[in-house]
Design an enzyme around this catalytic site. Structure first.
Site, PDB file in Angstrom:
ATOM      1  CD  GLU A   1     -21.740 -26.619  18.536  1.00 18.96           C
ATOM      2  OE1 GLU A   1     -21.128 -27.647  18.169  1.00 18.96           O
ATOM      3  OE2 GLU A   1     -22.539 -26.611  19.481  1.00 18.96           O
TER       4      GLU A   1
ATOM      5  CG  HIS B   1     -18.311 -31.843  19.311  1.00 15.88           C
ATOM      6  ND1 HIS B   1     -17.854 -30.657  18.769  1.00 15.88           N
ATOM      7  CD2 HIS B   1     -19.639 -31.637  19.582  1.00 15.88           C
ATOM      8  CE1 HIS B   1     -18.841 -29.779  18.737  1.00 15.88           C
ATOM      9  NE2 HIS B   1     -19.938 -30.347  19.209  1.00 15.88           N
ATOM     10  CD  GLU B   2     -22.274 -33.722  21.123  1.00 13.90           C
ATOM     11  OE1 GLU B   2     -22.696 -32.937  21.993  1.00 13.90           O
ATOM     12  OE2 GLU B   2     -22.346 -33.474  19.909  1.00 13.90           O
TER      13      GLU B   2
ATOM     14  CG  HIS C   1     -20.937 -29.082  23.658  1.00 14.30           C
ATOM     15  ND1 HIS C   1     -20.808 -27.719  23.475  1.00 14.30           N
ATOM     16  CD2 HIS C   1     -21.225 -29.594  22.424  1.00 14.30           C
ATOM     17  CE1 HIS C   1     -20.995 -27.419  22.207  1.00 14.30           C
ATOM     18  NE2 HIS C   1     -21.248 -28.531  21.542  1.00 14.30           N
TER      19      HIS C   1
END
Length: 295
Positions: A199, A130-131, A134
């Site tokens: 997100e 997930h990071e 980003h």
């Protein structure tokens, strides 16, 4: 389009910053605020990663000091076709993670020991994916810049009454009071506009990188409660930093920069269902604890 929206939102924060400068210092105050905002944007552009990492007392690790964790991030970065980011650990019981840096070539990812202690290896992989999502979406610079400027706006709003002009140059008390009350809310609205949609995008990117939407959904379910209950020293010092985390801490759902965790989990489970094979389900991978510090 994404870059244009980001530029417009950052311009709105800068305009708000100038507006507060005008309320508390007239046209001269507005000009000073513009100069400060421009300098802040420039400084944050080049130092976004170090600002956030120092704020959290993060410790850089490598293949020797944290072989499992570092190797996991390296494999995920390879799958995402990203340059290898710097990898950090934070000694904190608050289970969380974040990414920072001005671009994929200067990115860093960090996780707390609290997150690693609570999750299985697959769940940690999904969180770090997930990071990296980003990073791949180039969210990290904007999120850090917004956190910095929003923090400055709140500071000026809180202390402007005490450091405004004197005599005729002192701001109208009613206008100043309105600025004190409204400026932090306006900054927060801009933060939410930037973060909430991103997100969902990072969740989807992370699920694609890790190949395991269910693991990310499970990780979010495990850490959402503890992330709120266990204090985060960095976010207590600078509440705007909470928007950087995979799960915000110390804020209510109404004022959160993230979508409701339940909605994120539902979206991930729907994604997992759409990827399910038609035949018998594959064997569930054995979950194993990840201990990068080898305690």
């Amino acid at each position: 389009m994404n870059g244009m929206k980001t530029a417009m939102l950052l311009a709105a924060l800068t305009a708000l910053f100038m507006g507060l400068g005008y309320v508390f210092g007239g046209s001269g105050g507005a000009m000073i605020a513009l100069i400060v905002a421009a300098g802040m944007n420039l400084f944050t552009f080049w130092n976004a990663d170090s600002i956030v990492l120092k704020m959290h007392d993060a410790r850089e690790v490598d293949a020797r000091s944290a072989p499992e964790f570092y190797g996991l991030v390296a494999e995920l970065a390879r799958r995402a076709q990203l340059p290898m980011p710097r990898v950090y650990l934070i000694e904190s019981a608050n289970p969380n993670a974040f990414a920072t840096g001005r671009n994929p070539e200067h990115a860093a990812v960090a996780a707390t020991t609290g997150l690693i202690d609570r999750l299985t290896r697959d769940e940690v992989a999904a969180v770090m994916a997930h990071e990296l999502g980003h990073v791949k979406n180039r969210d990290t610079l904007t999120m850090t810049m917004v956190a910095t400027i929003a923090g400055a706006i709140s500071m000026i709003a809180n202390f402007g009454m005490f450091f405004g002009g004197h005599g005729e140059n002192r701001p109208n008390p009613m206008v100043a009071m309105a600025a004190v009350v409204m400026a932090p809310f306006a900054a927060m609205i801009v933060q939410m506009a930037i973060s909430r949609t991103r997100e969902f995008s990072a969740d989807r990117a992370g699920a694609e990188i890790s190949g395991n939407p269910r693991a990310l959904a499970s990780a979010l379910a495990k850490i959402a409660g503890p992330a709120q209950a266990i204090p985060s020293v960095a976010s207590e010092r600078n509440p705007a930093a909470a928007q950087l985390y995979i799960v915000p801490t110390g804020v209510s759902d109404l004022f959160s920069t993230h979508p409701a965790t339940e909605k994120r989990i539902a979206a991930l489970m729907a994604m997992d269902a759409s990827q399910a094979p038609a035949g018998p389900t594959a064997a569930v991978r054995r979950a194993s604890a990840l201990d990068p510090l080898r305690k």
